[in-house]
Motif scaffolding. Structure first.
Motif, PDB file in Angstrom:
ATOM      1  N   THR A  67       0.981  -0.998  -0.104  1.00 16.43           N
ATOM      2  CA  THR A  67       0.044   0.081  -0.117  1.00 16.43           C
ATOM      3  C   THR A  67       0.729   1.172   0.097  1.00 16.43           C
ATOM      4  OG1 THR A  67      -0.062   0.251   2.321  1.00 16.43           O
ATOM      5  CG2 THR A  67      -1.903  -1.467   1.367  1.00 16.43           C
ATOM      6  N   GLN A  68       0.122   2.384  -0.195  1.00 17.49           N
ATOM      7  CA  GLN A  68       1.036   3.708  -0.071  1.00 17.49           C
ATOM      8  C   GLN A  68       1.622   3.826   1.464  1.00 17.49           C
ATOM      9  OE1 GLN A  68      -2.369   6.103  -1.443  1.00 17.49           O
ATOM     10  NE2 GLN A  68      -1.426   6.504  -3.305  1.00 17.49           N
ATOM     11  N   ASN A  69       0.964   3.403   2.091  1.00 15.75           N
ATOM     12  CA  ASN A  69       1.751   3.239   3.524  1.00 15.75           C
ATOM     13  C   ASN A  69       2.764   2.195   3.949  1.00 15.75           C
ATOM     14  OD1 ASN A  69       0.281   5.796   4.220  1.00 15.75           O
ATOM     15  ND2 ASN A  69      -1.562   4.750   4.999  1.00 15.75           N
ATOM     16  N   GLU A  70       2.793   1.433   2.893  1.00 22.36           N
ATOM     17  CA  GLU A  70       4.097   0.450   2.906  1.00 22.36           C
ATOM     18  C   GLU A  70       3.421  -0.735   3.751  1.00 22.36           C
ATOM     19  OE1 GLU A  70       8.058   1.834   3.607  1.00 22.36           O
ATOM     20  OE2 GLU A  70       7.910   3.377   2.030  1.00 22.36           O
ATOM     21  N   ASP A  71       2.157  -0.939   3.803  1.00 19.12           N
ATOM     22  CA  ASP A  71       1.714  -2.209   4.447  1.00 19.12           C
ATOM     23  C   ASP A  71       1.889  -3.254   3.357  1.00 19.12           C
ATOM     24  OD1 ASP A  71       0.694  -1.141   6.784  1.00 19.12           O
ATOM     25  OD2 ASP A  71      -1.153  -0.071   5.777  1.00 19.12           O
ATOM     26  N   LEU A  72       2.366  -4.514   3.928  1.00 17.65           N
ATOM     27  CA  LEU A  72       2.610  -5.494   2.884  1.00 17.65           C
ATOM     28  C   LEU A  72       1.342  -6.661   3.153  1.00 17.65           C
ATOM     29  CD1 LEU A  72       4.434  -7.067   1.000  1.00 17.65           C
ATOM     30  CD2 LEU A  72       5.825  -7.658   2.950  1.00 17.65           C
ATOM     31  N   PHE A  73       1.008  -7.157   1.826  1.00 11.99           N
ATOM     32  CA  PHE A  73       0.225  -8.212   2.093  1.00 11.99           C
ATOM     33  C   PHE A  73       0.605  -9.554   1.018  1.00 11.99           C
ATOM     34  CE2 PHE A  73      -2.286  -4.552   2.902  1.00 11.99           C
ATOM     35  CZ  PHE A  73      -3.351  -4.899   4.031  1.00 11.99           C
ATOM     36  N   GLU A  74       1.125 -10.588   1.681  1.00 10.32           N
ATOM     37  CA  GLU A  74       1.690 -11.757   1.060  1.00 10.32           C
ATOM     38  C   GLU A  74       0.590 -12.786   0.814  1.00 10.32           C
ATOM     39  OE1 GLU A  74       5.134 -11.379   3.941  1.00 10.32           O
ATOM     40  OE2 GLU A  74       6.092 -11.818   1.837  1.00 10.32           O
ATOM     41  N   TRP A  75       0.544 -13.239  -0.262  1.00  6.29           N
ATOM     42  CA  TRP A  75      -0.141 -14.643  -0.608  1.00  6.29           C
ATOM     43  C   TRP A  75       0.613 -15.787   0.054  1.00  6.29           C
ATOM     44  CZ3 TRP A  75      -2.147 -10.341  -2.349  1.00  6.29           C
ATOM     45  CH2 TRP A  75      -3.253 -10.192  -2.577  1.00  6.29           C
ATOM     46  N   GLY A  76       0.067 -16.653   0.997  1.00  7.30           N
ATOM     47  CA  GLY A  76       0.859 -17.917   1.301  1.00  7.30           C
ATOM     48  C   GLY A  76       1.349 -18.692   0.491  1.00  7.30           C
ATOM     49  N   GLU A  77       0.633 -19.072  -0.601  1.00  8.67           N
ATOM     50  CA  GLU A  77       0.543 -20.127  -1.586  1.00  8.67           C
ATOM     51  C   GLU A  77       1.117 -19.497  -2.833  1.00  8.67           C
ATOM     52  OE1 GLU A  77       0.282 -23.484  -1.273  1.00  8.67           O
ATOM     53  OE2 GLU A  77       0.071 -22.790   1.014  1.00  8.67           O
ATOM     54  N   PRO A  78       2.224 -20.132  -3.510  1.00  8.63           N
ATOM     55  CA  PRO A  78       2.741 -19.463  -4.914  1.00  8.63           C
ATOM     56  C   PRO A  78       1.689 -19.936  -5.846  1.00  8.63           C
ATOM     57  CG  PRO A  78       3.671 -21.325  -4.184  1.00  8.63           C
ATOM     58  CD  PRO A  78       3.001 -21.156  -3.081  1.00  8.63           C
TER      59      PRO A  78
END
Length: 87
Positions: free
Chosen positions: A43-54
């Protein structure tokens, strides 16, 4: 200090804007491999969302991002404090 592996970024990576909210979609894998792709949203506030599965393909990763936006809305990536207001 451990050396960071070089990454190959998908052509589908980049900024995505909806409802005046912009996030960075990053789809990547180790460079020079045929490994599965990883998906992250920043996000613009540098929050990171990662998906667990490739994902087997970068297109599958991007389609999952689009499905998440369609299902939950772009605002689902924002903390309540981050949601822009209009005056």
């Amino acid at each position: 200090m451990a050396k960071q592996p070089k990454l190959e970024h998908s052509e589908l990576s980049g900024e995505y804007t909806e409802e005046d909210i912009t996030v960075l979609v990053d789809i990547y894998r180790p460079a020079g491999t045929q490994n599965d792709w990883k998906l992250e949203v920043v996000t613009q506030n540098e929050d990171l969302f990662e998906w667990g599965e490739p994902f087997a393909t970068d297109r599958e990763a991007f389609d999952e991002f689009l499905a998440t936006v369609a299902r939950d809305g772009i605002r689902s990536f924002l903390e309540e404090d981050d949601v822009p207001t209009t005056h």
